[in-house]
Design an enzyme around this catalytic site. Structure first.
Site, PDB file in Angstrom:
ATOM      1  N   TYR A  93     123.041  29.827  67.629  1.00 11.14           N
ATOM      2  CA  TYR A  93     124.300  29.344  68.197  1.00 11.14           C
ATOM      3  C   TYR A  93     124.915  30.476  69.020  1.00 11.14           C
ATOM      4  O   TYR A  93     124.902  31.634  68.592  1.00 11.14           O
ATOM      5  CB  TYR A  93     125.216  28.937  67.042  1.00 11.14           C
ATOM      6  CG  TYR A  93     126.572  28.488  67.486  1.00 11.14           C
ATOM      7  CD1 TYR A  93     126.755  27.237  68.070  1.00 11.14           C
ATOM      8  CD2 TYR A  93     127.685  29.305  67.330  1.00 11.14           C
ATOM      9  CE1 TYR A  93     127.999  26.824  68.488  1.00 11.14           C
ATOM     10  CE2 TYR A  93     128.938  28.891  67.749  1.00 11.14           C
ATOM     11  CZ  TYR A  93     129.089  27.650  68.325  1.00 11.14           C
ATOM     12  OH  TYR A  93     130.322  27.243  68.742  1.00 11.14           O
ATOM     13  N   LYS A 147     131.711  19.951  63.042  1.00 11.19           N
ATOM     14  CA  LYS A 147     130.703  19.079  63.636  1.00 11.19           C
ATOM     15  C   LYS A 147     130.514  17.807  62.788  1.00 11.19           C
ATOM     16  O   LYS A 147     131.449  17.085  62.591  1.00 11.19           O
ATOM     17  CB  LYS A 147     129.414  19.871  63.828  1.00 11.19           C
ATOM     18  CG  LYS A 147     129.639  21.295  64.409  1.00 11.19           C
ATOM     19  CD  LYS A 147     130.148  21.298  65.837  1.00 11.19           C
ATOM     20  CE  LYS A 147     130.647  22.648  66.341  1.00 11.19           C
ATOM     21  NZ  LYS A 147     129.742  23.771  66.209  1.00 11.19           N
TER      22      LYS A 147
END
Ligand SMILES: *Cc1c(COP(=O)(O)O)cnc(C)c1O
Length: 418
Positions: free
Chosen positions: A131, A230
């Site tokens: 990420y 998320k």
């Protein structure tokens, strides 16, 4: 005196351990407060501090005879309720309980996990694709505090053994799987076996899979981190994170305790919204995964799309590992449109799907890693790990698969038309 209470001692019911509920039942019922007010849905405790009845109550709390909430940076009923629900899912099917602390962002949890396990003079090994912000943390931030870091592509076994031997001060092997944005899959069990045999702990970022599809602690990993922003929240209303471990001491006094020293404290309201979202996670993941399969098959069959990266496709290089350690293949797909211009036309041709970073929401989100989430990487580093200029990342939502595919079908024709 800032000792947090063990999750199971806090107000309301304990974590329901001992029952044999299925995952969807745990999602709905685990960790709920059902407090003395009789409220069906958890009340939101918007308070900074808590009242002691008298000096006797302070004494009994100080000596550890009774638990009490004191100050919301240290503990808040909504934060604890979310920790209980998430622990029930992440520890699902395991013989002994797992413990969680909730953070105000995924990055709060990632940095606390790493700083809780490694300090000055220690080394961390991670895979090469991470990420974007974790990538920057590992490359630029941690080295400033005396923690050295290195990368092993896909944490591939032989290379990892070599890297561990070359860095005997390695405290952490860091895994993100499936990885953002290339969808590479890392074998959690075999990586953990190698790391443990060299005395290193394993941290897994489980954001893309969620505990519904993959439970790293049950595969031997030591710590799981999440961006609850998320899929776990699922509705795009909150930035949040979580740290989960089998070791209660790590949550109470190690990485988990950093929530109150660094101060990455989530609000009661954010924890409440995330708990509500978490109740439907198993239901949403079923739809997300089914839609992802339909869209991946469609994209894979399109002549305009050069490559489709989804762990559920047999052409995916780590399809077998994904089949072994995941219950389904998730809702994140990346495609390569060949070049930046074609990728841009594809994005401009979409009408229902939104162009936005972040992922895991009920609606389909599309973004361009090279110019958005991974723009801080040098072009050379990006290309080395497979993040091309033509790559587009898709977070498949729970709209009807037919409508998602129709939007991409039109966008692909538009991309190919000029
Ligand atoms: C979003 C994300 C993070 C960071 O979480 P924030 O909530 O944005 O701080 C970490 N890892 C992965 C895989 C992510 O998708």
């Amino acid at each position: 005196m800032e000792t947090p209470l063990p999750v199971t001692d806090q107000m309301g019911k304990d974590d329901d351990s001992g029952n044999d509920w299925e995952m969807p039942t745990e999602s709905v019922h685990a960790g709920e407060m059902h407090d003395a007010s009789g409220a069906h849905i958890d009340p939101i405790h918007m308070t900074s501090t808590y009242i002691f009845e008298d000096s006797g109550a302070i004494k009994s709390w100080g000596s550890g005879e009774s638990g009490a909430h004191v100050y919301s940076r240290v503990g808040n009923p909504n934060r604890e309720a979310l920790a209980r629900k998430l622990s029930a899912l992440e520890g699902f099917g395991m013989a002994s309980p797992v413990y969680a602390e909730i953070f105000s962002s995924g990055m709060g949890a990632v940095s606390s996990a790493l700083l809780g396990l490694a300090g000055s003079g220690d080394h961390i090994i991670a895979q090469s694709v991470l990420y974007g912000t974790t990538n920057h943390l590992v490359n630029e931030v941690l080295p400033k505090y005396g923690i050295t870091t290195s990368r092993v592509p896909l944490l591939q076994g032989d290379l990892l053994v070599e890297e561990l031997a070359a860095n005997p001060n390695t405290k952490v092997v860091y895994i993100e799987t499936p990885a953002n944005p290339t969808m590479s899959v890392i074998d959690i069990a075999s990586t953990t076996e190698i790391a443990h045999s060299h005395g290193a702990s394993v941290v897994v970022d489980n954001t893309f899979a969620t505990p519904v599809l993959q439970r790293p602690l049950s595969l031997g990993a030591d710590v799981v981190v999440h961006s609850t922003t998320k899929f776990i929240n699922g509705h795009g209303t909150v930035i949040g994170g979580a740290l989960i471990s089998r070791d209660p001491d790590f949550i109470e006094n190690g990485g988990g305790a950093l929530v109150r020293y660094i101060g990455a404290v989530p609000s009661a309201m954010d924890c409440w919204l995330t708990s509500i979202g978490l109740k439907t996670l198993p239901l949403r993941m079923r739809e997300h995964c089914a839609n992802a399969r339909a869209l991946a098959d469609f994209l894979d069959g399109s002549e305009m799309v050069e490559r489709t990266y989804w762990p559920g496709l047999e052409s995916h290089p780590q399809h077998e590992i994904a089949s072994k350690q995941m219950d389904d293949f998730g809702a994140m797909i990346s495609i390569d449109m060949g070049d930046f211009e074609t990728a841009s036309r594809l994005m401009d041709g979409l009408s229902m799907c939104s162009l936005a970073v972040s992922l895991g929401n009920v609606d389909t989100l599309v973004q361009h890693p090279a110019s958005m989430t991974h723009r801080l990487m040098s072009e050379e580093d990006r290309l080395a790990v497979g993040i091309t200029d033509g790559m587009v990342r898709i977070s498949v939502g729970i709209e009807s698969a037919k409508d998602i595919i129709a939007d991409f079908d039109r966008a692909i024709s538009f991309a190919g038309g000029s």
